[in-house]
Design a protein around this motif. Sequence first.
Motif, short mmCIF file in Angstrom:
data_model
loop_
_atom_site.label_atom_id
_atom_site.label_comp_id
_atom_site.label_asym_id
_atom_site.label_seq_id
_atom_site.Cartn_x
_atom_site.Cartn_y
_atom_site.Cartn_z
N MET A 1 0.82 -1.33 -0.16
CA MET A 1 -0.07 0.04 0.00
C MET A 1 0.86 1.00 -0.11
N LEU A 2 0.44 2.19 -0.72
CA LEU A 2 1.41 3.49 -0.92
C LEU A 2 1.60 4.13 0.55
N TYR A 3 0.88 4.19 1.31
CA TYR A 3 1.01 4.98 2.57
C TYR A 3 1.86 4.13 3.49
N ASP A 4 1.85 2.96 3.41
CA ASP A 4 2.69 1.85 4.04
C ASP A 4 4.26 2.01 3.50
N ASP A 5 4.23 2.10 2.32
CA ASP A 5 5.79 2.44 1.72
C ASP A 5 6.18 3.68 2.15
N ILE A 6 5.33 4.81 2.09
CA ILE A 6 5.93 6.18 2.63
C ILE A 6 6.39 5.94 4.05
N ILE A 7 5.68 5.37 4.84
CA ILE A 7 5.88 5.29 6.43
C ILE A 7 7.24 4.53 6.34
N LYS A 8 7.53 3.30 5.64
CA LYS A 8 8.63 2.86 5.56
C LYS A 8 9.63 3.44 5.32
N GLN A 9 9.75 4.44 4.11
CA GLN A 9 10.92 5.23 3.59
C GLN A 9 11.23 6.39 4.72
N ILE A 10 9.93 6.78 5.52
CA ILE A 10 10.44 8.04 6.58
C ILE A 10 11.12 7.29 7.61
N LYS A 11 10.90 6.05 8.06
CA LYS A 11 11.71 5.47 9.22
C LYS A 11 13.09 5.09 8.68
N LYS A 12 13.46 4.82 7.40
CA LYS A 12 14.40 4.53 6.92
C LYS A 12 15.60 6.04 7.17
N ALA A 13 14.74 7.09 6.75
CA ALA A 13 15.23 8.33 6.85
C ALA A 13 15.59 8.59 8.61
N GLY A 14 14.79 8.33 9.33
CA GLY A 14 14.78 8.41 10.83
C GLY A 14 16.18 7.61 11.17
N ASP A 15 16.17 6.54 10.70
CA ASP A 15 17.67 5.79 11.06
C ASP A 15 18.75 6.48 10.83
N MET A 16 18.85 7.24 9.70
CA MET A 16 19.95 7.99 9.32
C MET A 16 20.29 9.13 10.41
N LEU A 17 19.00 9.71 10.98
CA LEU A 17 19.43 10.80 11.99
C LEU A 17 19.64 9.96 13.23
N ARG A 18 19.09 9.18 13.56
CA ARG A 18 19.20 8.34 15.02
C ARG A 18 20.86 8.02 14.90
N GLY A 19 21.42 7.49 13.75
CA GLY A 19 22.68 6.92 13.82
C GLY A 19 23.82 7.89 13.63
N VAL A 20 23.54 9.21 13.74
CA VAL A 20 24.71 10.26 13.77
C VAL A 20 24.68 11.05 14.93
N SER A 21 25.98 11.41 15.37
CA SER A 21 26.05 12.46 16.24
C SER A 21 26.03 13.78 15.81
N ALA A 22 25.14 14.59 16.34
CA ALA A 22 25.01 15.92 15.89
C ALA A 22 26.08 16.96 15.68
N GLY A 23 27.43 16.44 16.51
CA GLY A 23 28.45 17.12 16.37
C GLY A 23 29.33 16.85 15.09
N GLU A 24 28.66 15.89 14.53
CA GLU A 24 29.47 15.36 13.31
C GLU A 24 28.93 16.09 11.96
N ALA A 25 27.98 16.83 12.20
CA ALA A 25 27.22 17.37 11.23
C ALA A 25 27.60 18.91 10.61
N ASP A 26 27.84 19.17 9.59
CA ASP A 26 28.20 20.55 8.93
C ASP A 26 27.07 21.37 9.09
N ILE A 27 27.47 22.55 9.73
CA ILE A 27 26.12 23.51 9.86
C ILE A 27 26.38 24.70 9.11
N TYR A 28 25.20 25.18 8.47
CA TYR A 28 25.05 26.29 7.92
C TYR A 28 24.24 27.31 8.13
#
Length: 231
Positions: A1-28
């Motif tokens: 289902m479309l909405y389930d696929d959207i949720i799956k990709q949002i969680k994938k993006a969330g894994d990207m955030l959760r796995g990084v230290s904020a101090g590692e990010a370049d800030i502009y």
Amino acid sequence: MLYDDIIKQIKKAGDMLRGVSAGEADIYNKEGISNFVTEYDKKVQRLLVQEMKELIPDAAFLAEEDDMQQQMGDGYCFIIDPIDGTTNFIFDYKNSCISVGLAQHGEMIFGAVYNPYTEEMYTAVKGEGARLNGRNIKCTEKGLEDSVAAFGCARYNSDDTDRIFAFAKCLYLHSLGIRNCGSAAIDLCRVASGSNGVYAELLLQPWDFAAASLIIREAGGSITQIDGTEI
């Protein structure tokens, strides 16, 4: 289902955030005081745009970063905030979210707001109610005097400083307490779940509230401009 696929990709993006230290990010800096964007705002948005294009190839995009502000039109349009609460992210508050809304014919039909740190996923489908991690949610029926009130005060919107804090004082005096979590989308969704009785902010962009607006409405609440007119 479309909405389930959207949720799956949002969680994938969330894994990207959760796995990084904020101090590692370049800030502009963007225009205005304390108006930041990090490389992860851009990375998350690019990932989501790529994945959403695969789901709906002809969709338009209204997104915060990279000047991706296309006309909504009569077809599908994804409205994306890759990190709502960027300052929280920079300072490792772990209170930021990914917000994705889908509109069709100019009306919201789906919304998802995901806090990857708490794994809270707020969702709504038009006409089908609002949910938090699959559980139905509703706005509180209590009055302001029996509720917590939340407000937003973006530092880069200093022109309205006196006005928003006067508003906050009024909320404080007529509620059980006031809160400001640093993410409009999260605070709006907490209205939908009943944790917040109300949320007020004087300046928001469409990507800040698009997904949450449907979640609130499907939870039995309303969202308007500060004078009560339609957003």
